[in-house]
Motif scaffolding. Sequence first.
Motif, PDB file in Angstrom:
ATOM      1  N   ALA A  87    -154.537   7.301  11.464  1.00  0.00           N
ATOM      2  CA  ALA A  87    -154.212   7.395  12.889  1.00  0.00           C
ATOM      3  C   ALA A  87    -153.245   8.552  13.147  1.00  0.00           C
ATOM      4  O   ALA A  87    -153.436   9.339  14.085  1.00  0.00           O
ATOM      5  CB  ALA A  87    -153.613   6.072  13.382  1.00  0.00           C
ATOM      6  N   LYS A  88    -152.216   8.662  12.325  1.00  0.00           N
ATOM      7  CA  LYS A  88    -151.270   9.771  12.473  1.00  0.00           C
ATOM      8  C   LYS A  88    -151.955  11.113  12.294  1.00  0.00           C
ATOM      9  O   LYS A  88    -151.708  12.065  13.032  1.00  0.00           O
ATOM     10  CB  LYS A  88    -150.136   9.662  11.449  1.00  0.00           C
ATOM     11  N   SER A  89    -152.815  11.182  11.287  1.00  0.00           N
ATOM     12  CA  SER A  89    -153.459  12.467  11.001  1.00  0.00           C
ATOM     13  C   SER A  89    -154.399  12.885  12.136  1.00  0.00           C
ATOM     14  O   SER A  89    -154.549  14.077  12.396  1.00  0.00           O
ATOM     15  CB  SER A  89    -154.199  12.423   9.670  1.00  0.00           C
ATOM     16  N   GLU A  90    -155.010  11.932  12.808  1.00  0.00           N
ATOM     17  CA  GLU A  90    -155.883  12.270  13.940  1.00  0.00           C
ATOM     18  C   GLU A  90    -155.089  12.925  15.067  1.00  0.00           C
ATOM     19  O   GLU A  90    -155.540  13.897  15.670  1.00  0.00           O
ATOM     20  CB  GLU A  90    -156.605  11.020  14.446  1.00  0.00           C
ATOM     21  N   VAL A  91    -153.910  12.399  15.329  1.00  0.00           N
ATOM     22  CA  VAL A  91    -153.060  12.991  16.370  1.00  0.00           C
ATOM     23  C   VAL A  91    -152.497  14.325  15.891  1.00  0.00           C
ATOM     24  O   VAL A  91    -152.514  15.318  16.630  1.00  0.00           O
ATOM     25  CB  VAL A  91    -151.931  12.018  16.780  1.00  0.00           C
ATOM     26  N   ALA A  92    -152.013  14.361  14.661  1.00  0.00           N
ATOM     27  CA  ALA A  92    -151.444  15.602  14.127  1.00  0.00           C
ATOM     28  C   ALA A  92    -152.482  16.714  14.102  1.00  0.00           C
ATOM     29  O   ALA A  92    -152.156  17.876  14.354  1.00  0.00           O
ATOM     30  CB  ALA A  92    -150.884  15.371  12.723  1.00  0.00           C
ATOM     31  N   GLU A 106    -140.172  25.016  15.494  1.00  0.00           N
ATOM     32  CA  GLU A 106    -138.808  24.508  15.482  1.00  0.00           C
ATOM     33  C   GLU A 106    -138.779  23.291  14.571  1.00  0.00           C
ATOM     34  O   GLU A 106    -139.570  22.363  14.735  1.00  0.00           O
ATOM     35  CB  GLU A 106    -138.381  24.115  16.890  1.00  0.00           C
ATOM     36  N   GLU A 107    -137.845  23.287  13.654  1.00  0.00           N
ATOM     37  CA  GLU A 107    -137.790  22.232  12.649  1.00  0.00           C
ATOM     38  C   GLU A 107    -137.633  20.835  13.250  1.00  0.00           C
ATOM     39  O   GLU A 107    -138.173  19.867  12.740  1.00  0.00           O
ATOM     40  CB  GLU A 107    -136.629  22.497  11.683  1.00  0.00           C
ATOM     41  N   ASP A 108    -136.921  20.714  14.366  1.00  0.00           N
ATOM     42  CA  ASP A 108    -136.684  19.388  14.934  1.00  0.00           C
ATOM     43  C   ASP A 108    -137.705  19.006  16.014  1.00  0.00           C
ATOM     44  O   ASP A 108    -137.577  17.965  16.632  1.00  0.00           O
ATOM     45  CB  ASP A 108    -135.263  19.287  15.493  1.00  0.00           C
ATOM     46  N   ALA A 109    -138.723  19.822  16.236  1.00  0.00           N
ATOM     47  CA  ALA A 109    -139.754  19.494  17.224  1.00  0.00           C
ATOM     48  C   ALA A 109    -140.562  18.291  16.742  1.00  0.00           C
ATOM     49  O   ALA A 109    -140.802  18.116  15.556  1.00  0.00           O
ATOM     50  CB  ALA A 109    -140.682  20.691  17.441  1.00  0.00           C
ATOM     51  N   ASP A 110    -140.970  17.455  17.678  1.00  0.00           N
ATOM     52  CA  ASP A 110    -141.716  16.245  17.317  1.00  0.00           C
ATOM     53  C   ASP A 110    -143.016  16.567  16.586  1.00  0.00           C
ATOM     54  O   ASP A 110    -143.401  15.845  15.658  1.00  0.00           O
ATOM     55  CB  ASP A 110    -142.015  15.402  18.559  1.00  0.00           C
ATOM     56  N   GLU A 111    -143.699  17.614  16.984  1.00  0.00           N
ATOM     57  CA  GLU A 111    -144.950  17.973  16.318  1.00  0.00           C
ATOM     58  C   GLU A 111    -144.712  18.345  14.865  1.00  0.00           C
ATOM     59  O   GLU A 111    -145.480  17.978  13.978  1.00  0.00           O
ATOM     60  CB  GLU A 111    -145.644  19.122  17.065  1.00  0.00           C
ATOM     61  N   VAL A 112    -143.636  19.068  14.606  1.00  0.00           N
ATOM     62  CA  VAL A 112    -143.277  19.429  13.231  1.00  0.00           C
ATOM     63  C   VAL A 112    -142.857  18.173  12.470  1.00  0.00           C
ATOM     64  O   VAL A 112    -143.270  17.957  11.321  1.00  0.00           O
ATOM     65  CB  VAL A 112    -142.160  20.496  13.210  1.00  0.00           C
ATOM     66  N   GLN A 113    -142.062  17.331  13.095  1.00  0.00           N
ATOM     67  CA  GLN A 113    -141.620  16.102  12.451  1.00  0.00           C
ATOM     68  C   GLN A 113    -142.799  15.169  12.166  1.00  0.00           C
ATOM     69  O   GLN A 113    -142.806  14.473  11.154  1.00  0.00           O
ATOM     70  CB  GLN A 113    -140.570  15.388  13.311  1.00  0.00           C
ATOM     71  N   LEU A 114    -143.812  15.156  13.050  1.00  0.00           N
ATOM     72  CA  LEU A 114    -145.011  14.351  12.806  1.00  0.00           C
ATOM     73  C   LEU A 114    -145.714  14.837  11.542  1.00  0.00           C
ATOM     74  O   LEU A 114    -146.106  14.038  10.689  1.00  0.00           O
ATOM     75  CB  LEU A 114    -145.957  14.407  14.012  1.00  0.00           C
ATOM     76  N   ALA A 115    -145.872  16.141  11.400  1.00  0.00           N
ATOM     77  CA  ALA A 115    -146.521  16.686  10.207  1.00  0.00           C
ATOM     78  C   ALA A 115    -145.708  16.348   8.957  1.00  0.00           C
ATOM     79  O   ALA A 115    -146.269  15.933   7.932  1.00  0.00           O
ATOM     80  CB  ALA A 115    -146.701  18.198  10.347  1.00  0.00           C
ATOM     81  N   ILE A 116    -144.414  16.504   9.028  1.00  0.00           N
ATOM     82  CA  ILE A 116    -143.550  16.187   7.886  1.00  0.00           C
ATOM     83  C   ILE A 116    -143.617  14.696   7.565  1.00  0.00           C
ATOM     84  O   ILE A 116    -143.708  14.299   6.399  1.00  0.00           O
ATOM     85  CB  ILE A 116    -142.104  16.650   8.167  1.00  0.00           C
ATOM     86  N   SER A 117    -143.597  13.864   8.604  1.00  0.00           N
ATOM     87  CA  SER A 117    -143.685  12.415   8.401  1.00  0.00           C
ATOM     88  C   SER A 117    -144.995  12.036   7.728  1.00  0.00           C
ATOM     89  O   SER A 117    -145.029  11.199   6.820  1.00  0.00           O
ATOM     90  CB  SER A 117    -143.554  11.703   9.755  1.00  0.00           C
ATOM     91  N   LEU A 118    -146.065  12.667   8.150  1.00  0.00           N
ATOM     92  CA  LEU A 118    -147.380  12.394   7.557  1.00  0.00           C
ATOM     93  C   LEU A 118    -147.389  12.783   6.078  1.00  0.00           C
ATOM     94  O   LEU A 118    -147.862  12.025   5.228  1.00  0.00           O
ATOM     95  CB  LEU A 118    -148.458  13.150   8.325  1.00  0.00           C
TER      96      LEU A 118
END
Length: 130
Positions: A87-92, A106-118
Amino acid sequence: MAKPETLTAAPAAKPEGHSPIIAARNTYQEARALIEAMNVSEPPAAIPGHPDYPAWQKKQDALCKTMWDAVTFLSRTHSKTWFDIKAKSEVANLEFPEYCQSFVMEEDADEVQLAISLINDVARLSRNFA
């Protein structure tokens, strides 16, 4: 008495049943689909200066906020199953390339954090398969 062919096992529970990650993915996808439909079906209202533009823009902004909130949630929530990771990967897969095209990373951007979280989730959950 019931015939043997009518006796079936209970259906298997769907993995998305209680996952907040899958629910967030679904919310994201619904909002994105509505935005895409609005962009196709309401082009005159999408033009600044059109009398319906303020209402159209308000709807677009609300849907974008829904998507952004889902991305924020996904980027901050640990996956518990491979279904969550999917599910995360589909959004990412949708968000991250668009974000990279539009903005400086930007390191603290949600999109970047989503990729890192994944990436972290894959690494963490993969330990169970070694």
